[in-house]
Every structure is written in structure tokens, then in C-alpha cells.
Design an enzyme around this catalytic site. Structure first.
Site, PDB file in Angstrom:
ATOM      1  N   GLN A 292     -10.538  12.001  -3.090  1.00 12.44           N
ATOM      2  CA  GLN A 292     -11.435  11.208  -3.934  1.00 12.44           C
ATOM      3  C   GLN A 292     -12.483  10.467  -3.098  1.00 12.44           C
ATOM      4  O   GLN A 292     -12.836   9.317  -3.391  1.00 12.44           O
ATOM      5  CB  GLN A 292     -10.627  10.232  -4.779  1.00 12.44           C
ATOM      6  CG  GLN A 292      -9.942  10.866  -5.970  1.00 12.44           C
ATOM      7  CD  GLN A 292     -10.926  11.431  -6.987  1.00 12.44           C
ATOM      8  OE1 GLN A 292     -12.006  10.903  -7.194  1.00 12.44           O
ATOM      9  NE2 GLN A 292     -10.539  12.518  -7.641  1.00 12.44           N
ATOM     10  N   SER A 293     -13.014  11.117  -2.115  1.00 10.12           N
ATOM     11  CA  SER A 293     -13.956  10.487  -1.196  1.00 10.12           C
ATOM     12  C   SER A 293     -15.304  10.171  -1.850  1.00 10.12           C
ATOM     13  O   SER A 293     -15.994  11.060  -2.361  1.00 10.12           O
ATOM     14  CB  SER A 293     -14.192  11.407   0.012  1.00 10.12           C
ATOM     15  OG  SER A 293     -15.280  10.960   0.782  1.00 10.12           O
ATOM     16  N   ASN A 294     -15.691   8.893  -1.823  1.00  9.68           N
ATOM     17  CA  ASN A 294     -17.028   8.495  -2.252  1.00  9.68           C
ATOM     18  C   ASN A 294     -18.081   9.064  -1.301  1.00  9.68           C
ATOM     19  O   ASN A 294     -19.168   9.461  -1.718  1.00  9.68           O
ATOM     20  CB  ASN A 294     -17.154   6.976  -2.284  1.00  9.68           C
ATOM     21  CG  ASN A 294     -16.251   6.343  -3.309  1.00  9.68           C
ATOM     22  OD1 ASN A 294     -16.248   6.724  -4.472  1.00  9.68           O
ATOM     23  ND2 ASN A 294     -15.467   5.360  -2.882  1.00  9.68           N
TER      24      ASN A 294
ATOM     25  N   ALA B 132     -17.944  11.856   0.423  1.00  6.79           N
ATOM     26  CA  ALA B 132     -18.147  13.285   0.181  1.00  6.79           C
ATOM     27  C   ALA B 132     -19.031  13.507  -1.038  1.00  6.79           C
ATOM     28  O   ALA B 132     -19.909  14.380  -1.046  1.00  6.79           O
ATOM     29  CB  ALA B 132     -16.798  13.977   0.004  1.00  6.79           C
TER      30      ALA B 132
END
Length: 339
Positions: A81-83, A85
Site C-alpha cells: 500500500q505504498s503512497n 509507489a
């Protein structure tokens, strides 16, 4: 104004992505509720790139370099859930670059939408090639992916997790300049800045920028990622050394990291974090996320309640974005924080 143009962050090539400056606004209802200093929030959730976030500042410099080097593909990293990325995928779409996201299964989650909703869904919409891998496989997979890309004639540019190298960190040196100017315009003294600290680039950039601007404001990083906060402190110091070596020396303030709000681990919200999110939403109509900015807000609230900030008339909280993650934490809000 011409004097300001001599700072290092004005001298590096950038690819325009965001809306600057982001707002600095007082949280009057929350400040009244807590009875402490006036809380101001730096709205880096409003950077304008795919629902915003702090990584946009870093990506302007990183994509500037990628394009100048003739890259046609970007490879970057993050948790599922990388912001970062998600914002990298949006930046690549705007720059006409192919984006590969290597997303590691760092966070244990029982939510059935954790690997398909939130930032993952947005990354798909933004055209990213997504590779979900177990954490221990990340290095091997990266080597194989780069070999495949180069073998087919592509020219990949690697962006580290969080965009946190010495070049990306310049984005937050530039943010420090915005803060100093906005505080002056608002007629307040900038003495204390709080933010969620993870990959070190935001904190290193703020410290570097404030040093160049000869500001004595303290910066407190709320650790949200590292089980051992000494690792975070070491990474910030190493980044500061690389920034000084590449862009010019700066006598920075002390590196302050607080680990009291880490809880059970990265991506695992605490009860205090959930309470802080509810307070901000109900009192200010402002959404924070349960992974990064929510823990920073919880830390700031607790520090005020403890009386540790009574000597400050104003404090600034940097909202680093992250609201898409709310959609994969719905069960946590209904059930409470993880045990």
C-alpha cells in the site's frame, strides 16, 4: 528574493508535478480542544498529483534526473500500500515513462482488499506494472527485472523506496523554504515541526533546508517504520552527509526521532492513532491516514497533552498524505487497533 535562488534546491533540474506552495492552515478547533499551542498543518496531502502526498516533492527532482539521463522506464519500491509507489506511477504517467512498482508484502493484513484496493487500485489505473513479492524475494526479483528490461533495450532509472536519496530529499529542503516564508506571512514564529518519519528523506531534507535558511526551528520525526529507531536516526544522518557532500555543507540541527508511537509495527495503527484520525476528521474535516500521518498526529497530540510543547506558541504538523490507505483499513476502524 534573488538571494533565495542561491540555495541548492533551486539549482537542480526538476520536472514540474505539484501545486506549490501547499497551504499552511491553522487547526483552530483541534488546538482549542487540546488547550496547547496553535497547531498549523502543512497540507502536503494537497500536492495535486494523484490525490497528493509528500513524495511529489521528491519526484520532481528524481524525474528531472531520470529524463536528463534519457531513461524511458522507472523502477521503484514500496510496501503493497505504498503512497510513494502510487505517486511515482502518476509522475511517470505525466512524464511519459513506463513505471514498474515492486511491492513487498511487508504488512500482515486480513483485509480481503489489501492487495487490490487503495493505492494498489490507483497504481493500476495510473498504468503501473505491479509486481507483488514477498519481502525476502525483493532483491532477487529486482535483479531479474532489471536484467529483463535492459535485455529488451529499455533504459531503467531506479528510484529508492520513498524517493529518499540525497537528490529526492531536496524536495523537503524546498518545503522548508515554503514553511519559513509562510510563517513570516502569517506572522508566526516557526519553532517546531512534526512529521511522520520513515525512509529518512523528508526529515533530512527539512533539516538541510532549515540550516541553509538559518532557521533554528526544531524538527521531530515520529518513527513509523523502523523497529529499531536508531536505524532511522542513522539513515537521516547518512542522508545529511550525502546532501552536504553533493550540494554544499550545512550545519544542521539535532536529529530528533521519537519511537513512542510506533506501536506493534509498520502499518499497524494504534488506538491513539485511530483516536487522532477521528479527532481530526470530526473537528477539522481533515483526513489523515492510519500508517504515516495518523501516527504523527497522535504523537503531536500526546506531546501537547504531556506538556512537552508548552514553550511553543505555534507548532507545525506536516501532513504527508496517504488517505487512499483508509479504504483498506475499514475493518480496523470498526474493530479497533491491532492487539
Amino acid at each position: 528574493m534573488s538571494v533565495l535562488q542561491t540555495h541548492p534546491w533551486h539549482q537542480q533540474e526538476q520536472f514540474s508535478l505539484g501545486f506549490w506552495p501547499t497551504p499552511l492552515e491553522p487547526l483552530l478547533n483541534l488546538s482549542k480542544e487540546l488547550g496547547g499551542p496553535t497547531i498549523w498543518v502543512k497540507r502536503d496531502d494537497c500536492t495535486g498529483l494523484a490525490v497528493g502526498g509528500n513524495k511529489t516533492r521528491k519526484l520532481e527532482y528524481l524525474l528531472g534526473e531520470a529524463l536528463s539521463e534519457g531513461a524511458d522506464t522507472v523502477v521503484t519500491f514500496g510496501a503493497v500500500q505504498s503512497n510513494h509507489a502510487r505517486q511515482t506511477a502518476a509522475a511517470c504517467a505525466k512524464a511519459g515513462l513506463t513505471c514498474h512498482q515492486i511491492l513487498s508484502r511487508t504488512v500482515a493484513s486480513n483485509n480481503p482488499g489489501y492487495e487490490s484496493n487503495g493505492n494498489v487500485l490507483l497504481g493500476q489505473l495510473l498504468g503501473a506494472h505491479q509486481h507483488l513479492v514477498d519481502t525476502e524475494q525483493t532483491k532477487t526479483f529486482t535483479r531479474e527485472l532489471l536484467a529483463r528490461l535492459e535485455g529488451t533495450g529499455q533504459n531503467p532509472y531506479i528510484i529508492p523506496a520513498g524517493g529518499s536519496n540525497e537528490l529526492g530529499a531536496l524536495g523537503y529542503a524546498r518545503c522548508a523554504e515554503e514553511l519559513v516564508q509562510q510563517a513570516l506571512q502569517a506572522g508566526i514564529e516557526l519553532t517546531y515541526v512534526v512529521h511522520a518519519s520513515s525512509s529518512a528523506g523528508t526529515q533530512a531534507g527539512l533539516l538541510y533546508g532549515l540550516a541553509h535558511l538559518e532557521s533554528a526551528a526544531e524538527v521531530l520525526g515520529i518513527n513509523v517504520y523502523h523497529a529499531d529507531p536508531a536505524i532511522l536516526q542513522q539513515r537521516i544522518n547518512e542522508l545529511l552527509e550525502r546532501m552536504s557532500s553533493r550540494f554544499g555543507a550545512a550545519k544542521t540541527g539535532a536529529v530528533q526521532v521519537n519511537n513512542a508511537y510506533y506501536g506493534n509495527g509498520y502499518g499497524q495503527p494504534t488506538e491513539e492513532c485511530l483516536s487522532a484520525l477521528r479527532m481530526a476528521a470530526s473537528l477539522e474535516g481533515l483526513l489523515f491516514d492510519p500508517v504515516y500521518s495518523g501516527k504523527a498526529l497522535a504523537g503531536l497530540i500526546d506531546q501537547i497533552n504531556l506538556g512537552n510543547l508548552k514553550d511553543h506558541e505555534h507548532v507545525v504538523l506536516i501532513h504527508t498524505g496517504g488517505s487512499p490507505a483508509l479504504y483498506v483499513y475499514d475493518q480496523v476502524f470498526s474493530q479497533g487497533a491491532s492487539e
